[in-house]
Design an enzyme around this catalytic site. Sequence first.
Site, PDB file in Angstrom:
ATOM      1  CD  GLU A   1      -2.844   1.375   0.387  1.00 50.88           C
ATOM      2  OE1 GLU A   1      -2.403   1.599  -0.762  1.00 50.88           O
ATOM      3  OE2 GLU A   1      -4.047   1.430   0.682  1.00 50.88           O
TER       4      GLU A   1
ATOM      5  CG  ASP B   1      -5.025   9.476   6.347  1.00 52.28           C
ATOM      6  OD1 ASP B   1      -5.093   9.769   7.545  1.00 52.28           O
ATOM      7  OD2 ASP B   1      -5.329  10.294   5.448  1.00 52.28           O
TER       8      ASP B   1
HETATM    9  P1  IMP Z   1      -7.101   5.506   5.065  1.00 53.75           P
HETATM   10  O1  IMP Z   1      -8.218   4.580   4.713  1.00 53.75           O
HETATM   11  O2  IMP Z   1      -7.585   6.758   5.748  1.00 53.75           O
HETATM   12  O3  IMP Z   1      -5.992   4.837   5.846  1.00 53.75           O
HETATM   13  O4  IMP Z   1      -6.499   6.071   3.711  1.00 53.75           O
HETATM   14  C1  IMP Z   1      -5.752   5.283   2.876  1.00 53.75           C
HETATM   15  C2  IMP Z   1      -5.929   5.660   1.419  1.00 53.75           C
HETATM   16  O5  IMP Z   1      -6.293   7.027   1.246  1.00 53.75           O
HETATM   17  C3  IMP Z   1      -4.602   5.493   0.728  1.00 53.75           C
HETATM   18  O6  IMP Z   1      -4.558   4.235   0.085  1.00 53.75           O
HETATM   19  C4  IMP Z   1      -4.570   6.630  -0.261  1.00 53.75           C
HETATM   20  O7  IMP Z   1      -5.155   6.204  -1.470  1.00 53.75           O
HETATM   21  C5  IMP Z   1      -5.446   7.676   0.338  1.00 53.75           C
HETATM   22  N1  IMP Z   1      -4.675   8.694   1.077  1.00 53.75           N
HETATM   23  C6  IMP Z   1      -4.629   8.883   2.412  1.00 53.75           C
HETATM   24  N2  IMP Z   1      -3.833   9.903   2.741  1.00 53.75           N
HETATM   25  C7  IMP Z   1      -3.340  10.366   1.559  1.00 53.75           C
HETATM   26  C8  IMP Z   1      -2.422  11.431   1.230  1.00 53.75           C
HETATM   27  O8  IMP Z   1      -1.895  12.165   2.075  1.00 53.75           O
HETATM   28  N3  IMP Z   1      -2.171  11.580  -0.088  1.00 53.75           N
HETATM   29  C9  IMP Z   1      -2.711  10.812  -1.064  1.00 53.75           C
HETATM   30  N4  IMP Z   1      -3.562   9.819  -0.794  1.00 53.75           N
HETATM   31  C10 IMP Z   1      -3.866   9.593   0.506  1.00 53.75           C
HETATM   32 MG    MG Z   2      -4.653   4.009  -2.034  1.00 52.01          MG
END
Ligand code: IMP
Ligand code: MG
Length: 173
Positions: A97, A101
């Site tokens: 991945e 985030d």
């Molecule tokens: P989560 O589900 O909040 O952990 O986010 C994960 C997904 O969101 C990643 O696979 C990215 O596609 C996108 N994402 C999260 N933060 C960023 C960032 O700072 N830049 C670009 N994509 C992000």
């Molecule tokens: Mg992603």
Amino acid sequence: MSDTLRPLISAARIRGRVAELARQISDDHRAASLTLLIVLKGATVFAADLMRRISVPFVIDFVRASSYGKAMRSSGAVVIEDEARLDIAGHHVIVVEDIVDSGLTISTLVAALRKLGPASLDVCALLHKHVDGAKPVDIRYKGFDIPNEFVVGYGMDYAERYRHLPGVYRLTL
Ligand code: IMP
Ligand code: MG
């Protein structure tokens, strides 16, 4: 169009860290058949570099995980596309991945993949963003911890832009 990009991690630092991660993955999978499951689209650049440094045999496949919306933060609804077609039963799987985030995407994905019966399932993420209230995620192979800012480059986008940049940049609008 007044996006501001500030460098966070240089291409050279990424290269060094990717080589270390590849070495660790290779050391851990000497005897086991390995599958890299690459999460589209953001992880493709990272995975392309990582796989060329791994010194044990492996196969690759792709999975798409999308959270609705085009915002700078996760919307809360993660959809894994078509994971049932993946042939991972009995395989040692590493999910590759770009960034963890809130942890929602990777947790949803890992839960869906576990149902397919892999022999082992680990996570490799280039970046781990530190966010209050994020889901705890076990990232066995982690590139860098970063502060809670939106980043682009090295495969990562904002509204499909900036994926081509060789390093990682903070983006402010
Ligand atoms: P989560 O589900 O909040 O952990 O986010 C994960 C997904 O969101 C990643 O696979 C990215 O596609 C996108 N994402 C999260 N933060 C960023 C960032 O700072 N830049 C670009 N994509 C992000
Ligand atoms: Mg992603």
